[in-house]
Design an enzyme around this catalytic site. Sequence first.
Site, PDB file in Angstrom:
ATOM      1  N   ASP A  92      42.223  91.807  12.654  1.00 11.72           N
ATOM      2  CA  ASP A  92      41.817  90.457  12.262  1.00 11.72           C
ATOM      3  C   ASP A  92      42.846  89.461  12.767  1.00 11.72           C
ATOM      4  OD1 ASP A  92      40.302  88.442  11.172  1.00 11.72           O
ATOM      5  OD2 ASP A  92      40.802  88.874   9.088  1.00 11.72           O
ATOM      6  N   LYS A  93      42.459  88.212  12.669  1.00  7.57           N
ATOM      7  CA  LYS A  93      43.346  87.118  13.086  1.00  7.57           C
ATOM      8  C   LYS A  93      43.371  86.107  11.956  1.00  7.57           C
ATOM      9  CE  LYS A  93      42.699  82.836  14.368  1.00  7.57           C
ATOM     10  NZ  LYS A  93      41.740  81.765  14.409  1.00  7.57           N
ATOM     11  N   HIS A  94      44.521  85.490  11.745  1.00  7.78           N
ATOM     12  CA  HIS A  94      44.589  84.405  10.766  1.00  7.78           C
ATOM     13  C   HIS A  94      45.272  83.207  11.410  1.00  7.78           C
ATOM     14  CE1 HIS A  94      44.948  82.384   6.898  1.00  7.78           C
ATOM     15  NE2 HIS A  94      46.126  81.985   7.341  1.00  7.78           N
ATOM     16  N   SER A  95      44.722  82.034  11.148  1.00 10.88           N
ATOM     17  CA  SER A  95      45.363  80.812  11.638  1.00 10.88           C
ATOM     18  C   SER A  95      45.886  80.035  10.444  1.00 10.88           C
ATOM     19  CB  SER A  95      44.332  79.972  12.394  1.00 10.88           C
ATOM     20  OG  SER A  95      44.764  78.634  12.460  1.00 10.88           O
ATOM     21  N   THR A 132      36.545  77.826   9.032  1.00 14.83           N
ATOM     22  CA  THR A 132      35.619  78.622   9.841  1.00 14.83           C
ATOM     23  C   THR A 132      34.262  78.800   9.155  1.00 14.83           C
ATOM     24  OG1 THR A 132      37.437  79.796  10.847  1.00 14.83           O
ATOM     25  CG2 THR A 132      35.332  80.935  10.857  1.00 14.83           C
ATOM     26  N   ARG A 180      50.221  75.910  -7.558  1.00 16.09           N
ATOM     27  CA  ARG A 180      51.118  75.335  -6.546  1.00 16.09           C
ATOM     28  C   ARG A 180      50.618  73.966  -6.105  1.00 16.09           C
ATOM     29  NH1 ARG A 180      50.747  79.512  -2.065  1.00 16.09           N
ATOM     30  NH2 ARG A 180      51.961  78.007  -0.886  1.00 16.09           N
ATOM     31  N   SER A 195      50.975  84.511  -0.075  1.00 16.94           N
ATOM     32  CA  SER A 195      49.596  84.077  -0.299  1.00 16.94           C
ATOM     33  C   SER A 195      48.692  84.537   0.850  1.00 16.94           C
ATOM     34  CB  SER A 195      49.596  82.543  -0.409  1.00 16.94           C
ATOM     35  OG  SER A 195      48.299  82.034  -0.353  1.00 16.94           O
ATOM     36  N   LYS A 199      46.122  88.445   1.078  1.00 16.50           N
ATOM     37  CA  LYS A 199      44.669  88.448   1.328  1.00 16.50           C
ATOM     38  C   LYS A 199      44.340  89.219   2.597  1.00 16.50           C
ATOM     39  CE  LYS A 199      44.908  84.042   0.740  1.00 16.50           C
ATOM     40  NZ  LYS A 199      44.828  82.604   0.492  1.00 16.50           N
ATOM     41  N   LYS A 200      45.163  89.061   3.615  1.00 15.19           N
ATOM     42  CA  LYS A 200      44.875  89.737   4.893  1.00 15.19           C
ATOM     43  C   LYS A 200      45.124  91.242   4.788  1.00 15.19           C
ATOM     44  CE  LYS A 200      42.984  86.780   6.937  1.00 15.19           C
ATOM     45  NZ  LYS A 200      41.693  86.927   7.618  1.00 15.19           N
TER      46      LYS A 200
HETATM   47  N1  URA Z   1      46.782  79.181   3.143  1.00  8.94           N
HETATM   48  C1  URA Z   1      46.830  80.084   2.136  1.00  8.94           C
HETATM   49  O1  URA Z   1      45.931  80.905   1.960  1.00  8.94           O
HETATM   50  N2  URA Z   1      47.924  80.049   1.321  1.00  8.94           N
HETATM   51  C2  URA Z   1      48.927  79.189   1.474  1.00  8.94           C
HETATM   52  O2  URA Z   1      49.865  79.222   0.708  1.00  8.94           O
HETATM   53  C3  URA Z   1      48.856  78.259   2.532  1.00  8.94           C
HETATM   54  C4  URA Z   1      47.764  78.280   3.359  1.00  8.94           C
END
Ligand code: URA
Length: 449
Positions: A92-95, A132, A180, A195, A199-200
């Site tokens: 996977d990719k995360h931006s 997305t 936060r 964070s 999730k990833k």
């Molecule tokens: N995106 C996230 O999921 N968490 C963060 O803390 C910042 C950006």
Amino acid sequence: MGTGLNVWRVAADLIPAELIIRKRNGGSLAPSEWAAFFSAYARGEVAEYQVAALLMAIYFQGLSEDETRALTEVMIDSGERWSWDPGSPVGDKHSTGGVGDKVSLVLAPLAAACGVRVPMVSGRGLGHTAGTLDKMESIPNYRTALNKHDFDRLLREVGYGMGGQTGSFAPLDRELYALRDVTGTIESVPLITASIMSKKIAEGPDGLVLDVKWGNGAFMHTREEAEHLARNMIGTGRAFGVKTEAVLTDMESPLGRTVGHALELREAIAMLRGETTEERFSDVVVALTASLLVLTGVAGDESAARQRIAAALDGGDALERFRANVAAQEGDPRVVDDPSLLPGADRTRTLQAPRTAYLRELPARAVGLALIELGGGRRTKGETVDPRVGFEFPRSIGEQVERGEPWAIIHAAKESDADAAQATLESIVYWSDAPVNVAPVVTTRLTAD
Ligand code: URA
């Protein structure tokens, strides 16, 4: 790893304020203490104000590598962690988010066409950046509420799926993020790392590539800050057995020629169809996809990866994956051949260059905020976005534009919105009489070594 939250339920002598004070004074907490604190919070034995105080202590004191890993683990263990049938690698990719960032829309089918299974779980727009999911939902009836069973089917039949965050991944992160957001503790590298990575990692990938953006339109304003965040995320991914790399990319100006949900989708489809693509956009897509192919072992090296990517684009395989995905997620696959089926705005307004000059600056953040003004973003959680509206930028940063030539096209729902967007764009664009030196959009590739 494997120290689940439940193991630490026994911390009967936990005194939350003692842990907060230690962190506030620059000390460290042991993995068992992180787990004990947050499992007590889950049982209602630690108050929200104490969590808020701990977050502020972290904001000022930071976390060591071990602490970041422990906090990430606590977050992962608060929800599901997926695993996949044996078969081709999962990646996977995360931006970290930007303006005009439609990279995922091309990368997922492209990587799938090259042999990587991609269970892409994405977010919606955050602040001035669009998400997305919202872009894909410009396709009539496209369904993004997917469960694990849906992803199993999509990965088997299509090679990739695109769904939204459900409560199942890292639900603790969702609560902490909300806290936060209202306590001034978003901009903390270890908190962002835990964070995003919780999730990833919970998605169960073999490989993960991170697009860490820097510039006025990004979370991280400087390249150095982006690099610091990237190194933290790489270290955390590797600690959980996920091969992780990062590519640092420039987000001083919007990526590609479009900003706005349906417009960005059109631009992504055009790249998949093999049409001419704005160079900076295709540079980012190819750099990230190549990194993912190498990380997951689908390609032996960068050059082999690039050849494979070119073949998947030129041969139409990536486009066919996209079409199959749209159909499998219940959208209308005819949009692939006829993008006019995507929602379009009632009005367009073309802005012409006031004089012959070089396009020097178009600040991404201001463009992202202008999209919100047009109705294409959210001011409050849960608001709907108008997928039709946005901007086209026929010229790239650094290009010379002749007097009277179009440099922006506004797509608006109302004449008054177009007036306001025109005033904004004309006040933020910066022209130069002398040629402009444009730095490459992909600045650095960071590996674990
Ligand atoms: N995106 C996230 O999921 N968490 C963060 O803390 C910042 C950006």
